[in-house]
Design a protein around this motif. Structure first.
Motif, PDB file in Angstrom:
ATOM      1  N   ILE A   1       4.937   0.469  -0.188  1.00 26.98           N
ATOM      2  CA  ILE A   1       4.084  -0.161   0.819  1.00 26.98           C
ATOM      3  C   ILE A   1       2.699  -0.423   0.251  1.00 26.98           C
ATOM      4  CG2 ILE A   1       2.872   0.274   2.998  1.00 26.98           C
ATOM      5  CD1 ILE A   1       5.441   1.706   3.939  1.00 26.98           C
ATOM      6  N   ALA A   2       2.141   0.587  -0.417  1.00 22.71           N
ATOM      7  CA  ALA A   2       0.810   0.412  -1.010  1.00 22.71           C
ATOM      8  C   ALA A   2       0.826  -0.683  -2.078  1.00 22.71           C
ATOM      9  CB  ALA A   2       0.335   1.733  -1.621  1.00 22.71           C
ATOM     10  N   ARG A   3       1.862  -0.681  -2.899  1.00 19.86           N
ATOM     11  CA  ARG A   3       1.928  -1.683  -3.965  1.00 19.86           C
ATOM     12  C   ARG A   3       2.164  -3.076  -3.392  1.00 19.86           C
ATOM     13  NH1 ARG A   3       5.108  -0.484  -9.437  1.00 19.86           N
ATOM     14  NH2 ARG A   3       3.195   0.727  -9.628  1.00 19.86           N
ATOM     15  N   TYR A   4       3.007  -3.190  -2.396  1.00 23.63           N
ATOM     16  CA  TYR A   4       3.357  -4.498  -1.841  1.00 23.63           C
ATOM     17  C   TYR A   4       2.242  -5.066  -0.978  1.00 23.63           C
ATOM     18  CZ  TYR A   4       6.030  -8.075   0.669  1.00 23.63           C
ATOM     19  OH  TYR A   4       6.466  -9.252   1.199  1.00 23.63           O
ATOM     20  N   LEU A   5       1.597  -4.191  -0.204  1.00 27.09           N
ATOM     21  CA  LEU A   5       0.565  -4.662   0.716  1.00 27.09           C
ATOM     22  C   LEU A   5      -0.791  -4.821   0.045  1.00 27.09           C
ATOM     23  CD1 LEU A   5       1.197  -2.665   4.017  1.00 27.09           C
ATOM     24  CD2 LEU A   5       1.586  -5.090   3.614  1.00 27.09           C
ATOM     25  N   ALA A   6      -1.131  -3.911  -0.855  1.00 32.06           N
ATOM     26  CA  ALA A   6      -2.509  -3.885  -1.349  1.00 32.06           C
ATOM     27  C   ALA A   6      -2.646  -3.936  -2.859  1.00 32.06           C
ATOM     28  CB  ALA A   6      -3.204  -2.621  -0.829  1.00 32.06           C
ATOM     29  N   GLY A   7      -1.544  -3.902  -3.591  1.00 37.74           N
ATOM     30  CA  GLY A   7      -1.635  -3.831  -5.044  1.00 37.74           C
ATOM     31  C   GLY A   7      -2.423  -4.969  -5.659  1.00 37.74           C
TER      32      GLY A   7
END
Length: 334
Positions: free
Chosen positions: A98-104
């Motif tokens: 989620i962190a990588r996909y949304l904010a990476g």
């Protein structure tokens, strides 16, 4: 970025926010009795439901210890350990993605300063950093999952390392939860399970030190006279792990020392990356924090690390030169 790219991310973001809000509003209802009542009505699909709840709870920042203890109480020490480990790994992996996909991409384009140093340090160490934060129970589990997703660590290295390194903690908390329930029901033998679990938790805290001992990586000591000689001849790197106030305080600091406080050291390793193949001397007030910092540098691949015996207190007693508030002292600090 077009609508087709934005819409899935927006839906995912809304889902994560909704899960966090739901968890916050229902935190008081997520106790052992409520979980037991809910799972009892699900029959053979109860383990799968528990895995899903554990994963969602991890994403929503619910305490992992709540599920770890509940798993032992509800499913027993063996199946509970397996379910807790799998559930924690699934939740950690989803939070990472989620962190990588949304904010990476957004973070990669805008990182700077302290966050950039943290990301660079994590990426430099890869799976070693993941293993360290999983084995040492000092880092917030849920937040770490998201933070690691902002780096470029390989996903499967992250998953496999997390699965292996989280196993001791999952087993310990599960057995503790099982022992608590059995003791409450009057089973005297549960005390033994509880003691075993507490012993395992203590072993986890000491595990990094035990590994170093097995590998023969005890840190070396260096006295003030030897360090003073090396500073004149060898050009060593001196790292002072005290806080900035101590660094400029009454004891002063060694003129060439870099001030990297112990709490910030993991995210600032890139600042001394060039010294990996040189002699690194760790300094603090006495030598306790320096000895603790050896773990981080050894795990980061630094080959020649020593600790100033007695720290700056001994350095001052021996009359070595110090600097205080940018004013150099060349004589004894008295």
């Amino acid at each position: 970025m077009n609508v087709r790219q934005v819409l899935p991310r927006l839906i995912l973001l809304i889902g994560v926010i909704a899960a966090i809000i739901w968890a916050a509003l229902n935190r008081d209802r997520l106790d052992l009795a409520a979980l037991d009542a809910w799972l009892s009505g699900l029959g053979f699909v109860a383990p799968l439901a528990y895995l899903g709840l554990y994963a969602v709870g991890t994403i929503a920042f619910l305490p992992g210890a709540l599920f770890a203890l509940a798993g032992g109480a509800l499913f027993g020490p063996v199946w509970g350990s397996l379910l807790n480990l799998v559930g924690a790994t699934i939740g950690a992996s989803l939070a990472f993605l989620i962190a990588r996909y949304l904010a990476g991409g957004w973070v990669a384009a805008r990182t700077g300063g302290r966050l950039k140093r943290l990301i660079e340090g994590v990426e430099a160490e890869g799976w070693r950093f993941v293993a360290f934060v999983r084995l040492v129970p000092l880092f917030p589990f849920n937040l770490t999952n998201y933070a690691l997703g902002l780096t470029r660590i390989n996903f499967w290295s992250y998953v496999i390392t997390s699965l292996i390194a989280m196993a001791p903690g999952a087993i310990a908390y599960t057995w503790l939860g099982h022992a608590g329930r059995e003791a409450f029901s009057g089973d005297a033998s549960a005390i033994r399970y509880g003691l075993l679990a507490l012993g395992l938790l203590a072993a986890i805290a000491l595990l990094p030190q035990l590994i170093r001992r097995m590998r023969g990586e005890k840190h070396r000591w260096i006295d003030a006279d030897t360090l003073a000689h090396k500073l004149r001849k060898d050009g060593v790197t001196v790292v002072d792990v005290r806080g900035p106030d101590e660094f400029e305080g009454a004891l002063g600091h060694i003129a060439s020392a870099l001030n990297l406080p112990l709490g910030e050291l993991p995210e600032r390793l890139t600042e001394i990356r060039a010294s990996r193949d040189r002699s690194v001397i760790l300094v603090c007030k006495t030598d306790k924090r320096s000895a603790a910092a050896v773990t981080l540098l050894s795990d980061a691949g630094f080959r020649d690390v020593s600790v100033l015996r007695g720290g700056m207190e001994q350095w001052n007693r021996d009359g070595k030169p110090v600097e205080i508030s940018n004013r150099e002292r060349t004589g004894p600090n008295r």
